[in-house]
Design a protein around this motif. Sequence first.
Motif, PDB file in Angstrom:
ATOM      1  N   CYS A 188       0.874  -1.165   0.000  1.00 50.40           N
ATOM      2  CA  CYS A 188       0.000   0.000   0.000  1.00 50.40           C
ATOM      3  C   CYS A 188       0.914   1.219   0.000  1.00 50.40           C
ATOM      4  O   CYS A 188       1.449   1.604   1.035  1.00 50.40           O
ATOM      5  N   TYR A 216      -3.720   6.432  -2.283  1.00 51.78           N
ATOM      6  CA  TYR A 216      -2.825   5.288  -2.172  1.00 51.78           C
ATOM      7  C   TYR A 216      -2.941   4.406  -3.408  1.00 51.78           C
ATOM      8  O   TYR A 216      -3.940   4.443  -4.147  1.00 51.78           O
ATOM      9  N   TRP A 265      -2.567   0.253  -4.423  1.00 54.92           N
ATOM     10  CA  TRP A 265      -2.563  -1.078  -3.818  1.00 54.92           C
ATOM     11  C   TRP A 265      -2.279  -2.102  -4.910  1.00 54.92           C
ATOM     12  O   TRP A 265      -2.877  -2.057  -5.991  1.00 54.92           O
ATOM     13  N   ILE A 287      -7.973  -5.170   0.006  1.00 62.88           N
ATOM     14  CA  ILE A 287      -7.341  -3.975   0.568  1.00 62.88           C
ATOM     15  C   ILE A 287      -7.633  -3.893   2.063  1.00 62.88           C
ATOM     16  O   ILE A 287      -8.789  -3.808   2.467  1.00 62.88           O
ATOM     17  N   CYS A 332      -4.977   0.405   4.931  1.00 60.86           N
ATOM     18  CA  CYS A 332      -4.587   1.012   3.661  1.00 60.86           C
ATOM     19  C   CYS A 332      -5.707   1.882   3.102  1.00 60.86           C
ATOM     20  O   CYS A 332      -5.487   3.023   2.716  1.00 60.86           O
ATOM     21  N   ASN A 370      -5.834   3.312  -8.246  1.00 58.06           N
ATOM     22  CA  ASN A 370      -5.413   2.039  -8.821  1.00 58.06           C
ATOM     23  C   ASN A 370      -5.748   1.893 -10.291  1.00 58.06           C
ATOM     24  O   ASN A 370      -5.592   0.805 -10.862  1.00 58.06           O
TER      25      ASN A 370
END
Length: 440
Positions: free
Chosen positions: A150, A157, A159, A191, A195, A203
């Motif tokens: 993460c 963020y 992942w 996830i 995170c 993503n």
Amino acid sequence: MRTMHTSAKLKGWMQAMLAVVLTAALVACGGGGGSSSNSSSNSSSGGGSASGLNGGSLPASPTQQPITPNGVNAVLITVGQGAAGVINIPTVSVTICAPGSTSNCQTINNIQLDTGSFGLRVVSSVINQTLLSALPVSTIASSGAQLAECATFADGYTWGSVRTATVTIGQETTTSSIPLQIIGDKAASTIPTSCSGMGSAENTVSDLGSNGILGVGTAPNDCGATCADAVAALKSSNYYACPNGTSCTRTAVQLTQQVTNPVASFPVDNNGVIVQMAPVSDTGAASATGTLVFGIGTQGNNALAASQVFTTDTSGDLNSTFNGTTAPAFLDSGSNAYFFGDSTLAQCGSQFSGFYCPSSAQTRTVTLVGLNNVSAAANIGILNAQTLFASGTSYAFNDLAGQISGNTSFDLGLPFFYGRYVYYHLDQTASGGASPYVAY
């Protein structure tokens, strides 16, 4: 952009993307203005007649031109519409190959060049399935659990799994396969809450603003001792062990398995990079170009020729003084504007939330101080963001600024790079080598 870093910053990517979309619609209806000058246009000097000055003035802009990106250690940087229409995103092309293969490879364009993070991250959807399936997922030796990461940034963020690949940028190739993050290759259901609580998921290409991120800052890997320490990792590691690919929990990861700055794994030009961007007009440009040079003092084209050399911490941070406040500062090509706090600058309305919209051109001065006590004053220019975005066709700006979120750090983003050579020397102290530094 910056991973594993406490200095949060407002990047304004999504606001800028929205601004470009909205103002493009205005142009189609006969509105808008501004410039779509090309990347070779020199910036106007302070006090000129550029649109948007409105009685204010801008500092004289730097005028260095990049070298031709055709050397063994030099590649082209492009700023333009890119993969997702986000302004001020410098991109390069990166080739990844399955470990041990010279044929199962893919060149991926529109990878964001980010001096504020460390390591390569590629969105899984842009990798062909044959190559993706050949990139082995890293595992924890003691348990066999899959390794995922993460990677936390100020605005969200990424992942995905940690895999290994051989990386080539221009004519530079890593000496062996290295760890990298494959963004978005794991289901959202995997996830962990530690995170997902770090902000918005980035993503996909549209959410990230590019096909991936190439982190070439001063650290050789993206977490270092924190993630390698078994106790510290339980609270702050960005790495996760995922038995059978699910039920992911934080884990310690040794340096050799952490996502690696590719530059550190080049055979020769492995001690740093130089980011060279051509100057652009004060009113913006449709596109801009530059050159990413690998190595400092390792070839005839990468000698250190900087007026100021600031030693930094491993993450590339130095100190700054602005408006009487001392705070960390960083030179970050992954930020699409200058970001800092200044209550005297008018903020834009909701359409351009996060950016500054002063009624006249403004100049601000920040004093940068290295850990070696070298100091220098840097003058930055600021124009009204709404005026800059008005053309709807410009993607390169040297005087765009916004408010930083949550702290007093001073983020010298991509606008600072236009017309300059900016040097990043990797931290080599672990092997008895030089300390990290930034220079310009």
